[in-house]
Design a protein around this motif. Structure first.
Motif, short mmCIF file in Angstrom:
data_model
loop_
_atom_site.label_atom_id
_atom_site.label_comp_id
_atom_site.label_asym_id
_atom_site.label_seq_id
_atom_site.Cartn_x
_atom_site.Cartn_y
_atom_site.Cartn_z
N GLU A 36 21.32 -2.80 14.18
CA GLU A 36 20.46 -3.72 13.43
C GLU A 36 19.06 -3.14 13.24
O GLU A 36 18.40 -3.41 12.25
N ILE A 37 18.63 -2.35 14.21
CA ILE A 37 17.31 -1.73 14.11
C ILE A 37 17.25 -0.81 12.91
O ILE A 37 16.26 -0.80 12.17
N ALA A 38 18.30 -0.05 12.67
CA ALA A 38 18.34 0.84 11.51
C ALA A 38 18.28 0.05 10.22
O ALA A 38 17.60 0.44 9.26
N LEU A 39 18.97 -1.07 10.17
CA LEU A 39 18.98 -1.91 8.97
C LEU A 39 17.59 -2.44 8.66
O LEU A 39 17.07 -2.28 7.55
N PHE A 40 16.98 -3.08 9.63
CA PHE A 40 15.68 -3.70 9.40
C PHE A 40 14.57 -2.66 9.26
O PHE A 40 13.60 -2.87 8.53
N LEU A 41 14.69 -1.52 9.93
CA LEU A 41 13.72 -0.46 9.77
C LEU A 41 13.78 0.13 8.37
O LEU A 41 12.74 0.39 7.75
N SER A 42 14.97 0.30 7.82
CA SER A 42 15.08 0.82 6.46
C SER A 42 14.53 -0.16 5.45
O SER A 42 13.90 0.24 4.46
N LEU A 43 14.71 -1.46 5.67
CA LEU A 43 14.14 -2.44 4.76
C LEU A 43 12.62 -2.46 4.82
O LEU A 43 11.94 -2.48 3.79
N ALA A 44 12.07 -2.43 6.04
CA ALA A 44 10.61 -2.49 6.19
C ALA A 44 9.93 -1.23 5.65
O ALA A 44 8.97 -1.32 4.88
N LEU A 45 10.44 -0.07 6.05
CA LEU A 45 9.82 1.17 5.58
C LEU A 45 10.04 1.38 4.08
O LEU A 45 9.17 1.90 3.38
N GLY A 46 11.20 0.97 3.58
CA GLY A 46 11.48 1.09 2.15
C GLY A 46 10.59 0.21 1.31
O GLY A 46 10.15 0.60 0.22
N TYR A 47 10.31 -0.99 1.79
CA TYR A 47 9.40 -1.87 1.07
C TYR A 47 8.00 -1.26 0.99
O TYR A 47 7.36 -1.29 -0.05
N ARG A 48 7.56 -0.67 2.11
CA ARG A 48 6.23 -0.02 2.11
C ARG A 48 6.21 1.20 1.21
O ARG A 48 5.23 1.46 0.52
N LEU A 49 7.30 1.98 1.22
CA LEU A 49 7.37 3.15 0.35
C LEU A 49 7.38 2.73 -1.11
O LEU A 49 6.80 3.40 -1.96
N GLY A 50 7.99 1.61 -1.42
CA GLY A 50 8.03 1.12 -2.79
C GLY A 50 6.70 0.69 -3.33
O GLY A 50 6.50 0.62 -4.55
N LYS A 51 5.75 0.38 -2.47
CA LYS A 51 4.42 -0.03 -2.90
C LYS A 51 3.48 1.15 -3.19
O LYS A 51 2.42 0.96 -3.75
N VAL A 52 3.88 2.35 -2.79
CA VAL A 52 3.04 3.53 -2.97
C VAL A 52 3.13 4.01 -4.41
O VAL A 52 4.22 4.11 -4.97
N ASN A 53 1.97 4.27 -5.02
CA ASN A 53 1.94 4.79 -6.38
C ASN A 53 1.97 6.31 -6.35
O ASN A 53 1.26 6.95 -5.58
N PHE A 54 2.82 6.88 -7.21
CA PHE A 54 2.90 8.32 -7.40
C PHE A 54 2.38 8.60 -8.80
O PHE A 54 3.16 8.71 -9.75
N GLY A 55 1.06 8.68 -8.92
CA GLY A 55 0.46 8.79 -10.25
C GLY A 55 0.59 7.45 -10.96
O GLY A 55 0.09 6.44 -10.50
N LYS A 56 1.28 7.43 -12.07
CA LYS A 56 1.52 6.19 -12.80
C LYS A 56 2.88 5.59 -12.46
O LYS A 56 3.30 4.61 -13.06
N PHE A 57 3.57 6.17 -11.50
CA PHE A 57 4.94 5.79 -11.17
C PHE A 57 4.97 5.08 -9.82
O PHE A 57 4.33 5.50 -8.87
#
Length: 78
Positions: free
Chosen positions: A17-38
């Motif tokens: 379960e730790i892997a599941l929730f860790l991937s959701l939490a870190l993925g959400y944070r990664l999704g908020k990062v801007n890569f230029g205009k992307f």
């Protein structure tokens, strides 16, 4: 670095379960990062992080299926 991977493998094998929730939490944070205009977004970020975490390992697929009540109980407390 090898010791870190071995510890993470043991952690994810003991409690997948730790892997599941860790991937959701870190993925959400990664999704908020801007890569230029992307920007990836939460779903794409979670999928990418889940792929990376799955490479670390832990054969816990069967154990997650054996304990669905525990995961649902944990999610209900949030």
């Amino acid at each position: 670095m090898n010791w870190l991977v071995s510890h993470l493998h043991a952690l994810f094998a003991a409690s997948p379960e730790i892997a599941l929730f860790l991937s959701l939490a870190l993925g959400y944070r990664l999704g908020k990062v801007n890569f230029g205009k992307f920007q990836l977004g939460g779903v794409a970020g979670s999928l990418l992080v889940a792929v990376v975490i799955s490479q670390v390992g832990g054969n816990g697929r069967q154990r997650v299926a054996e304990r669905p009540v525990r995961v649902v109980h944990f999610c209900g407390r949030l």
